[in-house]
Design a protein around this motif. Sequence first.
Motif, PDB file in Angstrom:
ATOM      1  N   ILE A 148      -9.609   0.525   2.040  1.00  0.00           N
ATOM      2  CA  ILE A 148      -7.725  -0.674   1.466  1.00  0.00           C
ATOM      3  C   ILE A 148      -7.980  -1.241   2.488  1.00  0.00           C
ATOM      4  O   ILE A 148      -7.241  -2.480   1.292  1.00  0.00           O
ATOM      5  N   LEU A 150      -6.649  -4.917  -0.323  1.00  0.00           N
ATOM      6  CA  LEU A 150      -5.013  -5.591   0.629  1.00  0.00           C
ATOM      7  C   LEU A 150      -5.460  -7.238  -0.053  1.00  0.00           C
ATOM      8  O   LEU A 150      -4.713  -8.469  -0.206  1.00  0.00           O
ATOM      9  N   PHE A 155       1.195  -1.301   0.013  1.00  0.00           N
ATOM     10  CA  PHE A 155      -0.182  -0.027  -0.148  1.00  0.00           C
ATOM     11  C   PHE A 155       0.552   1.317  -0.350  1.00  0.00           C
ATOM     12  O   PHE A 155       1.971   1.136   0.607  1.00  0.00           O
TER      13      PHE A 155
END
Length: 179
Positions: free
Chosen positions: A175, A179, A56
């Motif tokens: 997020i 991931l 990230f």
Amino acid sequence: MSIYDFEVKDGDGNPVSLSQYKDKVLLIVNSATKCGFTPQYTELNEIYSEFNEKGFEILDFPCNQFGGQAPGTTEEITEVCRSKWLVPYTIFDKIDVNGENADPLFEFLKNEQPFTDIKGKGATALKLMLKAKDRHYKDSNDIKWNFTKFLVDRQGNVVRRFEPTEDLGDVKKAIEELL
């Protein structure tokens, strides 16, 4: 066209191809160091620290188009971000995100994830302020204020737009899902 087709400038004005971020989840932010939303740097730092090793990145683009809240040079802004807010991620060159001088990256982001609404804590106040400046603010995909965020998946698709008032906990969840 994808996010990887764009070239931006780093804090020293050197070209950076976004293709170097292939296979990473990205959060692209237009920021300001003297804004009511500037304390978001603290939570953004925490999100970055938690997820950076999992692929990230946060790409931070200072912008002075909203209330003159990002004064100074890119170097001065970077110094404030590093010393006061302890920002560990990349701070790019100061840009415009709206208007005739808008950076092409942000034109792309706005087209990929158009403006829908302002929600979250402080949304009513931001809406009132925006409406006082432009009663037709809802009619464009322009960035409305500092700390608008765009989430990009590992394939370079712009999957979500977060307005400045949206809860960073929601940003973090989005997020995590990528991931």
